[in-house]
Write a protein that holds these residues in place. Structure first.
Motif, PDB file in Angstrom:
ATOM      1  N   UNK A  93       0.835  -1.211   0.000  1.00 41.92           N
ATOM      2  CA  UNK A  93       0.000   0.000   0.000  1.00 41.92           C
ATOM      3  C   UNK A  93       0.865   1.255   0.000  1.00 41.92           C
ATOM      4  N   UNK A  94       1.939   1.252   0.814  1.00 43.66           N
ATOM      5  CA  UNK A  94       2.736   2.466   0.981  1.00 43.66           C
ATOM      6  C   UNK A  94       3.804   2.611  -0.117  1.00 43.66           C
ATOM      7  N   UNK A  95       4.827   1.774  -0.061  1.00 43.12           N
ATOM      8  CA  UNK A  95       5.970   2.011  -0.949  1.00 43.12           C
ATOM      9  C   UNK A  95       5.650   1.708  -2.412  1.00 43.12           C
ATOM     10  N   UNK A 114       1.230   3.766  -3.085  1.00 41.91           N
ATOM     11  CA  UNK A 114       1.070   5.196  -2.805  1.00 41.91           C
ATOM     12  C   UNK A 114       2.167   5.972  -3.523  1.00 41.91           C
TER      13      UNK A 114
END
Lengths: 589, 589
Positions: free
Chosen positions: B364-366, B369
């Protein structure tokens, strides 16, 4: 003033240590000026001023690549990389985000907002460099608290196996948001006491060259250390001791309070607008402390964010051994708490919606598959939780709401929240998560149930034609929607408090079929994979029309909650307008 | 025979070392007899025979609590805890699962099937013991490979801060499924070479007392070490060196091949039924190797499961530095691969559906997003992936399918899979995941698209009234369903290959509204949060009826895929029956 002359890191190259030291003082003042107005991460940025200057003085960014862990401490980096006006010109305060962001600057390589990833990211950049045959330095800057997260270990383990040039700067300010937990901090303290000497060195055990900097707020010491490792052909850790809050006495003294500061008075160090208001966090602490006093087998666990359930220092002391901070490690926290429950304790773990993402596997496996009857409190799960994309509270319904065996509850008000918590802690059969509302606290308008062992929605008002299912913290929005609908049509709509994110109350949903043609769902999370989708799925083979309201997957970099709600049609006026359009268009009703 | 007399661990107490050694030989024979018939984890169980005997001989289970990491190595534990018949009586072979399971025995405290959790679980049990004032020993048994997973570090860090009695047995057989990766294994090797002596000891750095056992297949050595730590009042690591595959020459020689063995001939060591068949794993390796040869900047990453994309030893050697095994650490693997992509490489990471769960946050983040254009290959995402609950491939659609910015693709056949892989590797804009079909490989019946940058479903056949959207590996089931529907009704149904798990092709979905009243969705995953829910959500405010087929959240402990499909109405006959019922009941069509 030096800072005004720093357009890019190249402008640092010619400054000598004395000039850099003056620059540091200017930057510290700019930080205090800005954050006293806007609020922000004060303590971590004050501590890292000299280290940041030294990095940009010694290395050749952006060719050399620097990754700041979690990026709570990039204000100084931003000042030195073309964004100083955001800290010098009150008109431009807040024109940069609180996190690193490639869309903002070429000096920011990644968007980062979760801890313990910087070493992984640096390893990837280093490997890409080796593959592509370039020769830049790759540097990760990681705080001591972020070493708790297992991913930092995974990446350290990976970086030394790769074995080529990699510089890990450990910014050791001896603090997490609150005090540190985990033995690694005892280890770091021993290194600090012995000027980095002594056997059984964690970093050396993992294959790193190790270098110690006693005073990381002394530019000359840091510059010297970084010059020595620049161009290294192998992995090296530079352990830099800094002081969180350095240069602002209140922040040096109470580091926890000043980790993230609300706007404050620079002279007195008092926060502005600190009207104390009881919120869900504080009633959680009150409830749990009271319960702990009666039941010595109740244990509450946090992973370095005790304040999300109101466990400030005084409350932590009151709880004693029944409150446990395991450091920044959500994975361990979930498995650990599941085992506490299996071992016969009543066990509660609380963390933020955005951080629970890191423990999906442990929730699915240890907590739910093994049916350990622990309670997980999810805080900040709301558009009001955090107001940005890297830490956002809108994904947890989709994330946790589809896990087999989990009971995920969404209380709508204070009394229901406490009743659910009390029920969950009292039972020994089910893994339960409770989504603390992120909207302002409200009170129940009647009695609330004390047993949540069976999925059951609560019909708060019976009407016909239109039924509104408004989940958790958005129940109030459902009430307002129904009221407006009634004003506009003179008809009574049904209002339901679903209470359960997981499962479907098919009895109620079937009952609604009888006198309703439209079901409206409202939730404080993204629509994809969420609660509305379950209701739509339930009615998919029937003639019921379902209108679902929640957030699209486009979460802005920063936002004001009311603006984002409006944009997603999450207002009574928009919803009622859509219902009326629907009624007009549909012959079937 | 001693083994026949072991009804519970209490029966081990009276045996002396010589008798325990005879017992070990009997258990080793029973393991080989059973697993040669049923298949199973052979190497890890052969290595741990003596250690398991010693644990149950020295400690007082079930009062003393033992947690086996990932539980691939619990066959010997099961033999000694009332379940020996499952290994002695061919009629009862396979009557126990391959994992620990509290529903099977009070000697199994947790269900475990993912690595690196045992120390967390033991810490929780130890803390519960301290809170409740009991005095049992708590023991985690963790393999050296499982130390890679960051959660093991998090938990070691936690256990030594708690500081009370805790015994961590490191079963060091110097192997993961394939060879080990990560510097910790260099460190362990150094300890092995020096009989546990030497500075910078990882476990001591983390606050553990440390004890070394040179030959863990010598019962007397292990018994002596365990007796010495029994009743400890502080955390201690016992580092036990064992030999994977011990006592069965083929397994001692080729440890990777014999980690999990198919049924085999005990005399020759040949696997039965080894007709080599090209599958998705091997065509992936062929494709990637070919691509790597042309493009030196393509890097492929695995986290200790290279075989899921066909990278056996020979292929790994061919790939050289362009193939990287980072050890068992999915979190690091995702962030690392994202950074490879950001650093300018073409970057691919592949792992199993069940293990990708551990990296949701990093995806989800690196990856997403930050929009790092890496490719994630998800293997075993299917009812055919693994046939049990602790490792199951049915959750990834719900898990990954709702992540903002991700493009999650579901190819239906060989050519489409390769085309998607080729497109994804070639583009530099989007984070892409590809779900390798778990169903038998099929071929496309025409050309496949080469560009997947816009969400678009493929209409394979145009019909009316009923449209079937059959996702990925279940496209074949969709074809069969449409064929049967046509046989039964004489009418032509529309058949769609959706190809995209994320996003919605609203053009096609709108188009379907014109001549269709029923849309059927079919997917190889749980329904909750899945693909069918998206389609139901899309049509929720319209008159379209949606019938969704996939799996309920009740995933049995063990199952045969065809049985589980039948049980979830995933057969052409069931689906067509439902469609016809629906048409009959509905006046509207």
């Amino acid at each position: 003033m030096y800072l005004e002359r720093i357009g890019s890191p190249a402008d640092l190259k010619e400054l000598d240590i004395e000039q850099l030291t003056c620059l540091a003082a200017e930057m510290r003042k700019a930080l205090i000026d800005t954050i006293s107005t806007t609020g922000g991460h004060l303590g971590s940025n004050l501590g890292i001023v000299e280290l940041t200057i030294a990095i940009h003085h010694v290395f050749d960014t952006p060719r050399d690549k620097v990754v700041f862990d979690v990026s709570h401490q990039t204000a100084c980096h931003k000042m030195l990389t073309g964004r100083r006006d955001a800290f010098l010109d009150p008109e431009k305060y807040g024109s940069v985000t609180g996190y690193s962001d490639p869309d903002e600057s070429i000096y920011d390589i990644f968007k980062t907002g979760h801890t313990s990833t910087s070493v992984s990211l640096a390893c990837g950049l280093a490997k890409a460099r080796d593959i592509r045959g370039t020769r830049e330095n790759v540097i990760a800057v990681i705080g001591d608290a972020s070493l708790d997260g297992g991913q930092s270990f995974e990446a350290l383990n990976c970086g030394s196996e790769i074995g080529t040039g990699l510089i890990i700067i450990v910014n050791d300010n001896d603090m997490s948001i609150a005090e540190n937990h985990g033995y690694i901090h005892t280890h770091l303290a021993r290194l600090r006491e012995n000027d980095g000497r002594g056997g059984d060195n964690y970093f050396r055990a993992l294959g790193y060259d190790y270098r110690f900097v006693r005073d990381g707020n002394d530019i000359s010491q840091v510059v010297e250390a970084l010059k020595a490792v620049k161009g290294t052909d192998h992995p090296v850790v530079v352990h830099v001791c800094t002081q969180k809050g350095n240069g602002f006495l209140p922040a040096e003294t109470d580091k926890e309070k000043w980790h993230w500061a609300k706007p404050f008075d620079k002279e007195t160090g008092e926060f502005r607008n600190t009207v104390a208001r009881a919120g869900y966090a504080s009633i959680t602490a009150d409830y749990l402390l009271n319960k702990m006093a009666k039941d010595p087998e109740l244990v509450v666990v946090t992973s370095a964010s005790p304040s999300c359930i109101g466990f400030n220092r005084a409350n932590r002391e009151k709880a004693g051994g029944q409150f446990l901070d395991v450091g920044i490690c959500e994975q361990n926290a979930v498995s650990f708490t599941a085992a506490l429950a299996r071992g016969g304790c009543k066990a509660v773990y609380a963390t933020n919606s955005t951080f629970i993402q890191r423990a999906y596997d442990q929730i699915e496996q240890e907590m739910c598959l093994g049916k350990c009857p622990m309670t997980l409190i999810v805080t900040h799960g709301s558009v009001y939780g955090h107001w940005n994309d890297v830490q956002n509270g809108l994904l947890d319904i989709a994330l946790l709401g589809n896990i087999p065996n989990l009971v995920y509850l969404a209380p709508a008000n204070r009394q229901e929240y406490l009743a659910m918590l009390d029920w969950s802690i009292g039972q020994d059969r089910l893994p339960v998560a409770i989504r603390m509302p992120g909207t302002p606290m409200t009170d129940a308008d009647g009695r609330v149930d004390t047993d949540y062992s069976e999925t059951g929605y609560e019909v708060k008002q019976k009407g016909s034609r239109v039924a509104v299912l408004a989940l958790g913290g958005f129940f109030r929005l459902g009430e307002e929607t129904v009221r407006l609908y009634e004003e506009k049509t003179g008809e009574r709509a049904t209002l339901v408090n679903p209470r359960f994110i997981t499962g479907c109350d098919s009895r109620t949903l079937e009952e609604l079929k009888k006198e309703h043609g439209i079901v409206v769902t409202i939730e404080d999370g993204i629509l994809s994979g969420g609660f509305g989708g379950k209701i739509a799925g339930y009615y998919a083979d029937s003639s019921m029309r379902v209108l679902s309201y929640g957030f699209s997957q486009e979460i802005p970099v920063r936002y004001e909650p009311p603006w984002l709600m409006e944009r997603n049609r999450l207002t009574p006026a928009c919803i009622v307008g859509d219902i009326l359009d629907h009624i007009r268009d549909a012959v079937f009703l």
